[in-house]
Design an enzyme around this catalytic site. Structure first.
Site, PDB file in Angstrom:
ATOM      1  NE  ARG A  26      -6.332   9.929  -3.884  1.00 27.67           N
ATOM      2  CZ  ARG A  26      -5.320   9.570  -3.504  1.00 27.67           C
ATOM      3  NH1 ARG A  26      -5.122   8.313  -2.792  1.00 27.67           N
ATOM      4  NH2 ARG A  26      -4.210  10.619  -3.340  1.00 27.67           N
ATOM      5  CD  GLU A  38      -7.436  18.712  -3.348  1.00 23.49           C
ATOM      6  OE1 GLU A  38      -6.423  19.429  -2.917  1.00 23.49           O
ATOM      7  OE2 GLU A  38      -7.364  17.740  -3.997  1.00 23.49           O
ATOM      8  CG  LEU A  81      -7.697  20.991  10.660  1.00 21.48           C
ATOM      9  CD1 LEU A  81      -8.772  21.082   9.727  1.00 21.48           C
ATOM     10  CD2 LEU A  81      -6.472  20.184   9.990  1.00 21.48           C
ATOM     11  CE1 TYR A  83      -0.281  28.292   7.792  1.00 19.13           C
ATOM     12  CE2 TYR A  83      -0.465  25.997   8.640  1.00 19.13           C
ATOM     13  CZ  TYR A  83       0.113  27.144   8.371  1.00 19.13           C
ATOM     14  OH  TYR A  83       1.342  26.898   8.159  1.00 19.13           O
ATOM     15  CE1 TYR A 121      -3.146  20.575  -6.006  1.00 17.52           C
ATOM     16  CE2 TYR A 121      -4.247  21.301  -3.854  1.00 17.52           C
ATOM     17  CZ  TYR A 121      -3.540  20.363  -4.712  1.00 17.52           C
ATOM     18  OH  TYR A 121      -4.005  19.165  -4.245  1.00 17.52           O
ATOM     19  CG  ASP A 139       0.735  19.479  -4.717  1.00 18.22           C
ATOM     20  OD1 ASP A 139       1.792  18.886  -5.362  1.00 18.22           O
ATOM     21  OD2 ASP A 139       0.427  18.777  -3.691  1.00 18.22           O
ATOM     22  CB  CYS A 203      11.624   5.593  -7.350  1.00 17.49           C
ATOM     23  SG  CYS A 203      11.255   6.914  -8.483  1.00 17.49           S
TER      24      CYS A 203
END
Length: 354
Positions: A26, A38, A81, A83, A121, A139, A203
């Site tokens: 960021r 991502e 990780l 996948y 996404y 997402d 919230c």
């Protein structure tokens, strides 16, 4: 009554401006870093993926470095990780960006989505965060927030659901700060509007939240019924030839494709002596000492299956050349990428030290 779209945008951006987590990706709008984060965070928690991200940007500083690396090296840094197809596509995309775009990422979601492993996404996330393209992300976090706040009782897994959520997301998008807004909704879903035990009392959207008013927090969003997980049983063979062992690479289309492993028999029952002898012979092993069944057992939960592992150990005098099998020194084991369960076994056997 539901939140006016403008007010929803304001509250999401206010939350993000005040509560955003200080994460390394960021602090930049470099598309290479955003893309890495991502892809790594797909199916992975932030706290788990952070270390992997830092390792990748340290060892592959530029997309050119990633493109030039051998895939085995990328698998090694990806190890744990899961996948692994993500790592394969990461490498292919890096190579295409260098080869076809001169090392510069495409600037639009429409172009980004043509690259391996970049779906709607990820394309929207990169384009909005890096280039301020006014495109909404969808997402699981975003779907959960929109479903609960606006009482949208559609299954996102179906075409009609995707269309409904897509239309609502487009209407809510802040076109002046699309990247911050998208990250804000995702952050809100991850930290406040959580899948279980949402923090409704904290919230800022709870005044008109349809799920809270109707007590549907646990029911929304609508989910497809889960497919029962399949059990798979692997019997691995640690075959020692002096200070060397036999390994092979998984090349067929299945879990852990591209990683290395011990020879194994997959069976719902403990393999018989006849079956073991037949397999050893097919692996080029004809002269060996007694086979010992290890007491070590391992169970791993994957997305659609449970993997059970048992281990046999034996010493062989020599092996015949066999396509696909490699005889490697145990000192070099740490340079190969293995599934998590085999790294666990090697550490238990002190073949790989912590």
């Amino acid at each position: 009554m539901a939140y006016p779209y403008k007010r929803f945008r304001e509250l999401i951006l206010a939350y993000y401006d005040r509560h955003r987590r200080q994460l390394p990706w960021r602090a930049t709008k470099d598309p290479y870093h955003i893309w890495l984060s991502e892809v790594i965070l797909q199916q992975t928690r932030v706290d788990q993926g952070l270390g992997y991200y830092l390792n990748f940007v340290q060892r592959f500083e530029r997309v050119e470095d990633l493109a030039a690396a051998k895939i085995e090296r990328i698998y090694k840094y990806w190890e744990g990780l899961g996948y692994y197809n993500r790592a394969t596509k990461l490498h292919k995309t890096a190579q295409r960006i260098v080869r076809e775009y001169g090392g510069k990422f495409p600037r639009s979601a429409d172009e980004l989505i043509t690259l391996p492993g970049i779906g709607p996404y990820t394309a929207a996330a990169i384009a909005s965060i890096c280039y301020d393209e006014p495109i909404a992300v969808l997402d699981t976090n975003v779907v959960r927030v929109l479903s609960r706040v606006y009482g949208l009782q559609e299954d996102f897994g179906r075409a009609a659901g995707k269309k409904a959520f897509g239309q609502l997301a487009d209407q809510l998008l802040d076109v002046h700060r699309p990247g911050d807004y998208n990250q804000g909704v995702m952050e809100f879903g991850a930290l406040i509007c959580r899948p279980k035990k949402p923090k409704c009392t904290q919230c800022s959207l709870n005044q008109y939240c349809r799920a809270r008013i109707l007590h549907l927090q646990e029911e929304l969003p609508i989910k497809r019924k889960k497919i029962p997980k399949r059990h798979r049983f692997f019997y691995y063979f640690l075959i020692c030839v002096g200070d060397h062992i036999i390994i092979r690479q998984r090349t067929h289309r299945d879990i852990w494709k591209g990683l290395y492993e011990l020879p194994y028999i997959e069976s719902d029952q403990v393999p018989s002596n006849t079956q073991i002898k037949r397999c050893l012979k097919s692996w080029g092993i004809h002269h060996y000492q007694d086979i010992c069944a290890s007491d070590l057992k391992y169970k791993q939960t994957l997305s659609h299956r449970y993997v059970h592992a048992r281990f046999f150990e034996l010493k062989a005098k020599n092996i015949r050349q066999n396509a696909g099998l490699y005889l490697i020194n145990t000192k070099n084991l740490s340079t190969f990428a293995f599934p998590k369960l085999l790294n666990w076994f090697f550490k238990k056997k002190l073949l790989i030290l912590e």
